[in-house]
Design a protein around this motif. Structure first.
Motif, short mmCIF file in Angstrom:
data_model
loop_
_atom_site.label_atom_id
_atom_site.label_comp_id
_atom_site.label_asym_id
_atom_site.label_seq_id
_atom_site.Cartn_x
_atom_site.Cartn_y
_atom_site.Cartn_z
N THR A 132 0.83 -1.21 0.00
CA THR A 132 0.00 0.00 0.00
C THR A 132 0.86 1.25 0.00
N THR A 133 1.84 1.29 0.88
CA THR A 133 2.71 2.46 0.99
C THR A 133 3.50 2.68 -0.29
N LEU A 134 4.06 1.63 -0.84
CA LEU A 134 4.84 1.76 -2.08
C LEU A 134 3.96 2.20 -3.24
N ARG A 135 2.79 1.61 -3.38
CA ARG A 135 1.90 1.99 -4.49
C ARG A 135 1.63 3.49 -4.46
N ARG A 136 1.43 4.07 -3.29
CA ARG A 136 1.18 5.51 -3.16
C ARG A 136 2.43 6.33 -3.52
N ARG A 137 3.59 5.76 -3.33
CA ARG A 137 4.84 6.47 -3.63
C ARG A 137 5.16 6.46 -5.11
N LEU A 138 4.45 5.68 -5.89
CA LEU A 138 4.73 5.56 -7.32
C LEU A 138 4.06 6.66 -8.13
N ARG A 139 3.42 7.60 -7.48
CA ARG A 139 2.82 8.74 -8.18
C ARG A 139 3.92 9.66 -8.70
N PRO A 140 3.65 10.37 -9.80
CA PRO A 140 4.66 11.31 -10.32
C PRO A 140 5.05 12.36 -9.27
N HIS A 141 6.33 12.64 -9.20
CA HIS A 141 6.90 13.69 -8.35
C HIS A 141 6.67 13.47 -6.86
N ASP A 142 6.54 12.23 -6.43
CA ASP A 142 6.38 11.94 -5.01
C ASP A 142 7.70 12.27 -4.30
N PRO A 143 7.66 13.06 -3.22
CA PRO A 143 8.91 13.48 -2.57
C PRO A 143 9.47 12.48 -1.55
N TYR A 144 8.80 11.35 -1.35
CA TYR A 144 9.20 10.44 -0.28
C TYR A 144 9.97 9.23 -0.83
N ARG A 145 11.04 9.52 -1.53
CA ARG A 145 11.85 8.50 -2.18
C ARG A 145 12.45 7.50 -1.18
N ARG A 146 12.90 7.98 -0.02
CA ARG A 146 13.50 7.07 0.97
C ARG A 146 12.47 6.07 1.49
N VAL A 147 11.23 6.51 1.66
CA VAL A 147 10.17 5.60 2.10
C VAL A 147 9.91 4.56 1.01
N ALA A 148 9.85 5.03 -0.24
CA ALA A 148 9.63 4.10 -1.36
C ALA A 148 10.75 3.06 -1.44
N LEU A 149 11.99 3.51 -1.32
CA LEU A 149 13.13 2.57 -1.37
C LEU A 149 13.08 1.57 -0.22
N ALA A 150 12.69 2.04 0.96
CA ALA A 150 12.58 1.13 2.11
C ALA A 150 11.50 0.09 1.85
N CYS A 151 10.41 0.49 1.22
CA CYS A 151 9.35 -0.46 0.88
C CYS A 151 9.85 -1.49 -0.13
N VAL A 152 10.52 -1.02 -1.17
CA VAL A 152 11.04 -1.94 -2.20
C VAL A 152 12.02 -2.92 -1.56
N ASP A 153 12.97 -2.42 -0.81
CA ASP A 153 13.96 -3.30 -0.15
C ASP A 153 13.27 -4.26 0.80
N GLY A 154 12.31 -3.74 1.57
CA GLY A 154 11.60 -4.58 2.52
C GLY A 154 10.80 -5.68 1.86
N LEU A 155 10.14 -5.35 0.77
CA LEU A 155 9.38 -6.38 0.05
C LEU A 155 10.30 -7.45 -0.51
N GLY A 156 11.49 -7.05 -0.95
CA GLY A 156 12.46 -8.06 -1.39
C GLY A 156 12.91 -8.94 -0.24
N THR A 157 13.16 -8.33 0.90
CA THR A 157 13.58 -9.09 2.08
C THR A 157 12.50 -10.09 2.49
N LEU A 158 11.25 -9.65 2.46
CA LEU A 158 10.15 -10.53 2.87
C LEU A 158 9.88 -11.62 1.84
N GLY A 159 10.20 -11.36 0.56
CA GLY A 159 10.11 -12.40 -0.47
C GLY A 159 8.72 -12.94 -0.73
#
Length: 191
Positions: A132-159
């Protein structure tokens, strides 16, 4: 002494002015005295943080509410300390609270540590909240890049395969693409 406790103690010693009240809180092993700091009116933020952190490490659930408030604080070191203590507290409410903070769009600027905590906990709430959090960060010009990266990394970790569609979407974002490739590589292929 736990490295996180040492770091917190150094930071709060400076913030508090290193007076006798600070030294008493650092030295005490009395969990009731620490819990009292959380409920006594007029306590300084540094005192509440130190008491909640120490109670969290002691697995005393009286620290839960204070730690959740600190997890959502505007000061990143406070958030990091709260996440560390919450991960060790062992309270079953922690994952639900972290998921609520991670997905709260009004507080997304402070979602980094709740996201990381969810990954560490590996609770059932983690994958849906990160998606949910990552999907919201995928909007154009979203300023919360670190949150998005944490979500991406976390989803990879969780597998978890449920993350595959949102990670595929993240590939289209140059800032996230490399991390999304790594994360997708960690998710087992569906048969």
């Amino acid at each position: 002494m736990d490295e996180e406790l040492r770091s917190l103690t150094l930071r709060l010693r400076q913030e508090s002015g290193a007076g006798s009240a600070f030294e008493r809180l650092v030295a005490t092993d009395d969990v009731d005295a620490l819990a009292g700091v959380l409920t006594e009116p007029g306590q300084q933020l540094w005192a509440r943080e130190l008491a909640a952190f120490r109670l969290g490490l002691a697995r005393d659930r009286r620290a839960f509410e204070a730690l959740v408030l600190l997890l959502n604080h505007r000061d990143p070191p406070r958030c990091a300390s709260a996440a560390y203590a919450l991960a060790r507290l062992g309270d079953p409410r922690t994952a639900r609270a972290a998921a609520a903070l991670a997905t709260n769009e009004l507080r997304v600027a402070y979602a980094l540590h709740p996201v990381r905590l969810l990954v560490e906990l590996r609770a059932p709430e983690a994958v849906p909240a990160l998606i949910t959090t990552l999907r919201r960060r995928l909007r154009p010009h979203d300023p919360y890049r670190r949150v998005a990266l944490a979500c991406v990394d976390g989803l990879g970790t969780l597998g978890d395969a449920r993350a595959r569609p949102v990670l595929d979407e993240a590939l289209a974002h140059p800032v996230l693409a490399e991390a999304a490739v790594r994360a997708l590589g960690r998710i087992p292929k569906q048969r």
